[in-house]
Write a protein that holds these residues in place. Structure first.
Motif, short mmCIF file in Angstrom:
data_model
loop_
_atom_site.label_atom_id
_atom_site.label_comp_id
_atom_site.label_asym_id
_atom_site.label_seq_id
_atom_site.Cartn_x
_atom_site.Cartn_y
_atom_site.Cartn_z
N ALA A 142 63.57 85.51 88.71
CA ALA A 142 64.49 86.57 88.27
C ALA A 142 65.79 86.54 89.08
O ALA A 142 66.32 87.58 89.45
CB ALA A 142 63.83 87.94 88.37
N GLY A 143 66.28 85.34 89.33
CA GLY A 143 67.61 85.17 89.91
C GLY A 143 67.74 85.38 91.40
O GLY A 143 68.85 85.37 91.92
N GLU A 144 66.62 85.56 92.13
CA GLU A 144 66.71 85.80 93.56
C GLU A 144 65.58 85.11 94.32
O GLU A 144 64.53 84.80 93.74
CB GLU A 144 66.60 87.31 93.88
N LEU A 145 65.82 84.91 95.62
CA LEU A 145 64.73 84.50 96.50
C LEU A 145 63.77 85.68 96.62
O LEU A 145 64.16 86.78 97.02
CB LEU A 145 65.28 84.14 97.88
N ARG A 146 62.50 85.45 96.27
CA ARG A 146 61.51 86.53 96.27
C ARG A 146 60.37 86.31 97.25
O ARG A 146 59.59 87.22 97.49
CB ARG A 146 60.91 86.68 94.87
N GLY A 147 60.28 85.09 97.80
CA GLY A 147 59.17 84.85 98.71
C GLY A 147 59.10 83.40 99.15
O GLY A 147 60.08 82.65 99.05
N VAL A 148 57.93 83.01 99.62
CA VAL A 148 57.68 81.67 100.17
C VAL A 148 56.28 81.25 99.76
O VAL A 148 55.36 82.07 99.72
CB VAL A 148 57.78 81.68 101.71
N ILE A 149 56.11 79.96 99.46
CA ILE A 149 54.77 79.40 99.29
C ILE A 149 54.55 78.44 100.45
O ILE A 149 55.38 77.56 100.71
CB ILE A 149 54.60 78.67 97.96
N SER A 150 53.44 78.62 101.17
CA SER A 150 53.15 77.76 102.32
C SER A 150 51.78 77.11 102.17
O SER A 150 50.89 77.64 101.50
CB SER A 150 53.20 78.56 103.62
N ALA A 151 51.63 75.96 102.81
CA ALA A 151 50.36 75.24 102.86
C ALA A 151 50.16 74.78 104.29
O ALA A 151 51.12 74.36 104.95
CB ALA A 151 50.38 74.05 101.91
N VAL A 152 48.93 74.86 104.78
CA VAL A 152 48.68 74.52 106.18
C VAL A 152 47.43 73.65 106.34
O VAL A 152 46.54 73.64 105.50
CB VAL A 152 48.51 75.78 107.05
N GLN A 153 47.42 72.91 107.44
CA GLN A 153 46.22 72.24 107.92
C GLN A 153 45.87 72.87 109.26
O GLN A 153 46.75 73.10 110.09
CB GLN A 153 46.46 70.74 108.07
N LEU A 154 44.58 73.18 109.44
CA LEU A 154 44.13 73.99 110.57
C LEU A 154 43.02 73.31 111.35
O LEU A 154 42.38 72.38 110.87
CB LEU A 154 43.59 75.33 110.04
N ARG A 155 42.77 73.83 112.54
CA ARG A 155 41.57 73.50 113.29
C ARG A 155 41.26 74.65 114.24
O ARG A 155 42.10 75.55 114.43
CB ARG A 155 41.71 72.19 114.05
N SER A 156 40.09 74.63 114.84
CA SER A 156 39.73 75.66 115.80
C SER A 156 40.48 75.42 117.10
O SER A 156 40.67 74.26 117.51
CB SER A 156 38.22 75.62 116.08
N PRO A 157 40.92 76.49 117.77
CA PRO A 157 41.61 76.31 119.07
C PRO A 157 40.71 75.57 120.06
O PRO A 157 39.50 75.77 120.08
CB PRO A 157 41.88 77.74 119.52
N ASN A 158 41.32 74.73 120.87
CA ASN A 158 40.61 73.98 121.91
C ASN A 158 39.55 73.04 121.35
O ASN A 158 38.64 72.61 122.06
CB ASN A 158 39.95 74.94 122.92
#
Length: 201
Positions: A142-158
């Motif tokens: 609708a003619g404007e920046l409305r948000g973001v789509i993100s994708a991630v790769q993760l692991r457990s800390p340490n």
């Protein structure tokens, strides 16, 4: 080759264009509210889920700007912890890597997230995870920046496990294309709602 499709403006609809345009923007502003689950239909859901799987993301998120445009709110996430933060977490547009997309309106491909000082670790700490790699792209409709789509790769800390392989520029291109198609699906639904033709969607 077939004949070129030519569509001329219909003068009978001329006086309605401003009304419809205004109504579309009103409805677009409401997409980021708590009613997003009702709006986010099975086709949209399948589109983004398939994209996240195709690019090797462990999970992905659709973030939408709330009304004041000071915060991004996660409205959909494919991970196992989605219920604990979707619709609840608030990411300031003045902090974090995701928020950089709002200020620069540029996509991001970062494979050393933990070493990037611009990362806001609030959500990682809340979920007990470490983000290793991230893709993010602006979401316009609708003619404007409305948000973001993100994708991630993760692991457990340490964790002693090796870091995930990361993302490539080709993966980012796939995410950007998905964001474009997703935006068109949203706009189609908004238009149908604006003119009372929901049965066509």
């Amino acid at each position: 080759m077939g004949e070129r499709l030519t569509v001329l403006n219909d003068d009978r609809l001329g006086h309605l264009r401003t009304i419809v345009r205004t109504r579309l923007r009103e409805l677009a502003g409401r997409v980021g509210t708590g009613s997003f689950d009702e709006f986010f239909d099975s086709t949209m859901r399948a589109l983004v889920v398939d994209c996240f799987q195709a690019i090797g993301a462990h999970e992905g998120t659709v973030w939408l700007l709330e009304e004041s445009r000071n915060y991004l709110i996660p409205r959909f996430n494919t991970g196992p912890n989605a219920a604990s933060f979707v619709g609840r977490f608030r990411q300031s547009v003045r902090a974090g890597m995701i928020s950089m997309i709002v200020s620069t309106e540029l996509p991001l491909c970062e494979n050393d997230v933990s070493k990037n000082q611009q990362q806001d670790k609030s959500l990682d700490q809340k979920l007990g995870l470490q983000t290793c790699a991230m893709l993010a792209t602006p979401l316009y409709f609708a003619g404007e920046l409305r948000g973001v789509i993100s994708a991630v790769q993760l692991r457990s800390p340490n964790s002693a496990d090796p870091e995930p392989p990361g993302f490539s520029p080709r993966h980012l291109e796939t995410l950007q294309l998905t964001a474009t198609v997703f935006a068109r699906l949203i706009e189609q639904q908004l238009l149908s709602l604006a003119i009372g033709l929901e049965e066509l969607t």
